[in-house]
Design an enzyme around this catalytic site. Structure first.
Site, PDB file in Angstrom:
ATOM      1  CB  ALA A  66       0.167  -4.299  -1.844  1.00  0.00           C
ATOM      2  N   GLY A 111       4.719  -3.719  -3.801  1.00  0.00           N
ATOM      3  CA  GLY A 111       4.071  -3.604  -5.381  1.00  0.00           C
ATOM      4  C   GLY A 111       4.285  -2.240  -5.762  1.00  0.00           C
ATOM      5  CD  GLU A 114       6.316  -7.147  -6.411  1.00  0.00           C
ATOM      6  OE1 GLU A 114       5.351  -6.139  -5.593  1.00  0.00           O
ATOM      7  OE2 GLU A 114       6.229  -8.210  -6.702  1.00  0.00           O
ATOM      8  CD  GLU A 134       7.059  -7.069  -0.455  1.00  0.00           C
ATOM      9  OE1 GLU A 134       8.315  -6.318  -0.020  1.00  0.00           O
ATOM     10  OE2 GLU A 134       6.433  -6.414  -1.854  1.00  0.00           O
TER      11      GLU A 134
HETATM   12  N1  CO8 Z   1      -0.477   0.685   2.896  1.00  0.00           N
HETATM   13  C1  CO8 Z   1      -1.654   0.906   3.360  1.00  0.00           C
HETATM   14  N2  CO8 Z   1      -1.902   2.140   3.164  1.00  0.00           N
HETATM   15  C2  CO8 Z   1      -0.253   2.819   3.498  1.00  0.00           C
HETATM   16  C3  CO8 Z   1       1.041   2.472   2.690  1.00  0.00           C
HETATM   17  C4  CO8 Z   1       0.252   0.967   2.578  1.00  0.00           C
HETATM   18  N3  CO8 Z   1       1.581   0.308   2.050  1.00  0.00           N
HETATM   19  N4  CO8 Z   1       1.770   2.993   3.520  1.00  0.00           N
HETATM   20  C5  CO8 Z   1       1.262   4.238   3.695  1.00  0.00           C
HETATM   21  N5  CO8 Z   1       0.271   3.882   4.213  1.00  0.00           N
HETATM   22  C6  CO8 Z   1      -1.075   5.199   4.565  1.00  0.00           C
HETATM   23  C7  CO8 Z   1      -0.066   5.110   6.365  1.00  0.00           C
HETATM   24  O1  CO8 Z   1      -0.759   4.043   6.696  1.00  0.00           O
HETATM   25  C8  CO8 Z   1      -0.540   6.468   6.555  1.00  0.00           C
HETATM   26  O2  CO8 Z   1      -2.710   6.097   6.851  1.00  0.00           O
HETATM   27  P1  CO8 Z   1      -2.713   6.934   7.714  1.00  0.00           P
HETATM   28  O3  CO8 Z   1      -2.562   8.672   7.799  1.00  0.00           O
HETATM   29  O4  CO8 Z   1      -4.396   6.870   7.727  1.00  0.00           O
HETATM   30  O5  CO8 Z   1      -2.009   6.355   9.351  1.00  0.00           O
HETATM   31  C9  CO8 Z   1      -0.699   7.058   5.575  1.00  0.00           C
HETATM   32  O6  CO8 Z   1      -0.599   5.856   4.336  1.00  0.00           O
HETATM   33  C10 CO8 Z   1       0.988   8.062   5.389  1.00  0.00           C
HETATM   34  O7  CO8 Z   1       1.828   7.375   5.938  1.00  0.00           O
HETATM   35  P2  CO8 Z   1       2.409   7.353   6.938  1.00  0.00           P
HETATM   36  O8  CO8 Z   1       2.161   8.761   7.796  1.00  0.00           O
HETATM   37  O9  CO8 Z   1       3.187   5.986   8.042  1.00  0.00           O
HETATM   38  O10 CO8 Z   1       4.093   8.398   6.161  1.00  0.00           O
HETATM   39  P3  CO8 Z   1       5.925   8.282   6.509  1.00  0.00           P
HETATM   40  O11 CO8 Z   1       6.478   9.104   5.751  1.00  0.00           O
HETATM   41  O12 CO8 Z   1       5.871   8.199   7.990  1.00  0.00           O
HETATM   42  O13 CO8 Z   1       6.490   6.668   5.998  1.00  0.00           O
HETATM   43  C11 CO8 Z   1       5.852   5.018   4.807  1.00  0.00           C
HETATM   44  C12 CO8 Z   1       6.131   6.485   4.787  1.00  0.00           C
HETATM   45  C13 CO8 Z   1       8.004   4.740   4.871  1.00  0.00           C
HETATM   46  C14 CO8 Z   1       6.670   4.949   3.128  1.00  0.00           C
HETATM   47  C15 CO8 Z   1       5.257   4.055   5.583  1.00  0.00           C
HETATM   48  O14 CO8 Z   1       4.079   4.516   5.046  1.00  0.00           O
HETATM   49  C16 CO8 Z   1       5.195   2.593   5.553  1.00  0.00           C
HETATM   50  O15 CO8 Z   1       6.611   2.355   5.525  1.00  0.00           O
HETATM   51  N6  CO8 Z   1       4.724   2.415   4.556  1.00  0.00           N
HETATM   52  C17 CO8 Z   1       4.246   0.883   4.302  1.00  0.00           C
HETATM   53  C18 CO8 Z   1       5.091   0.620   2.932  1.00  0.00           C
HETATM   54  C19 CO8 Z   1       4.955  -0.817   2.520  1.00  0.00           C
HETATM   55  O16 CO8 Z   1       5.963  -1.199   3.330  1.00  0.00           O
HETATM   56  N7  CO8 Z   1       5.039  -1.740   1.471  1.00  0.00           N
HETATM   57  C20 CO8 Z   1       4.713  -2.440   1.075  1.00  0.00           C
HETATM   58  C21 CO8 Z   1       3.339  -3.045   1.661  1.00  0.00           C
HETATM   59  S1  CO8 Z   1       3.243  -4.797   1.160  1.00  0.00           S
HETATM   60  C22 CO8 Z   1       3.218  -5.051  -0.724  1.00  0.00           C
HETATM   61  O17 CO8 Z   1       3.700  -4.005  -1.034  1.00  0.00           O
HETATM   62  C23 CO8 Z   1       3.303  -6.460  -1.643  1.00  0.00           C
HETATM   63  C24 CO8 Z   1       2.789  -6.404  -2.779  1.00  0.00           C
HETATM   64  C25 CO8 Z   1       2.634  -7.950  -2.995  1.00  0.00           C
HETATM   65  C26 CO8 Z   1       0.960  -8.670  -2.980  1.00  0.00           C
HETATM   66  C27 CO8 Z   1       1.196  -9.929  -3.012  1.00  0.00           C
HETATM   67  C28 CO8 Z   1      -0.227 -10.075  -2.623  1.00  0.00           C
HETATM   68  C29 CO8 Z   1      -0.552 -10.779  -1.263  1.00  0.00           C
END
Ligand code: CO8
Length: 260
Positions: A66, A111, A114, A134
């Protein structure tokens, strides 16, 4: 319907849905979820579509979760509504009469995992990494992940993945039973398409009823599930597809199903 973040096409009965936000690793914000919901609704009611594939755009991610940037500013009320919106999409996939295959072509996190777990079958590429980060963000999976993962692989492994927040590689996800198969990245799309075509040949009705029996049966005690299965089994004898399938066997020819 015009969608900005979801690409969708139907070719030879196979609907390919691509979450298309590669600059954010296909993260699901409320707009993407809304577009995904509308697209899936359209596919469910399109008689041309027999099998659905969901994948992510770009080289790196299926869906990296998400959208954390959107969630960061949410109030408790908004967070609850966002979780409900995501859950609606996941539950709709389960309720669709058409089989849905997730082609996990990279990160499937939070997400994103999921979304994959809501699908009927998961094929992944060797570079895929899955997990529930999360708890590292101070939240828990909110689009059905705690429920679907523990039903799929059992509560102990689900607890390990969810409590640690760690990402595991595709091969480990395979060993744990989270994904069905793992393929080299370049072969994933072809293998998913082969499976979709194989399923599509069997006709929508039988496959859809089988999905219904499995998905709904999981919410029942076993004997009720058996009863439910036998009712669906009986209903199929009132269809043209059952006559065609059995008739074709007796006449030693290939069945041509019409989905009615
Ligand atoms: N949300 C928003 N932006 C994201 C997300 C995300 N989940 N994942 C990646 N991005 C963005 C980054 O911010 C980045 O943007 P920018 O260039 O503007 O900085 C771009 O995508 C590229 O990402 P990275 O530079 O971080 O790429 P890397 O190759 O270095 O890393 C990763 C890849 C490891 C996947 C890393 O991006 C990461 O850790 N992302 C987050 C993963 C995460 O924590 N996901 C879980 C999110 S929480 C969730 O899903 C809850 C679901 C249920 C919600 C319930 C409702 C309340």
């Amino acid at each position: 319907m015009e969608t900005k973040n979801i690409l969708f096409e139907i070719t030879d009965g196979i609907a390919l849905v691509t979450v298309n936000r590669p600059e954010s690793l296909n993260a699901l914000n409320s707009q993407v979820l809304g577009e995904l919901e509308c697209t899936l609704y359209e596919i469910e009611h399109d008689s041309e579509a027999q099998v659905v594939i969901i994948t992510g755009a770009g080289e790196k991610a299926f869906v990296a979760g998400a959208d954390i940037k959107e969630m960061a500013a949410m109030t408790a009320y908004e967070g609850h509504r966002f979780a409900l919106q995501g859950q609606r999409v996941m539950l709709f996939i389960e309720k669709m009469t058409k089989p849905v295959i997730a082609a996990v072509n990279g990160y499937a996190l939070g997400g994103g995992l999921e979304l994959a777990l809501a699908c009927d079958i998961i094929y992944a590429s060797e570079n895929a990494r899955v997990g529930f980060p999360e708890v590292t963000l101070g939240i828990i999976p909110g689009f059905g992940g705690t429920q679907n993962l523990s039903r799929l692989i059992g509560p102990n492994k689900a607890r390990e993945l969810v409590f640690s927040g760690r990402m595991i590689p595709a091969q480990k996800a395979l060993a744990w039973g989270i994904v069905n198969e793992v393929f080299p990245r370049a072969e994933l799309a072809g293998k998913v398409m082969d499976l979709a075509r194989e399923i599509a040949k069997n006709g929508l009705l039988g496959v859809g009823y089988a999905k219904n029996a499995i998905v709904n049966g999981l919410n029942m005690v076993k004997e009720d599930g058996f009863r439910y299965e036998s009712s669906l089994f009986g209903v199929l004898f009132a269809t043209e597809d059952q006559k065609e399938g059995m008739g074709a066997f007796v006449e030693k020819r290939k069945a041509v199903f019409k989905g009615k």
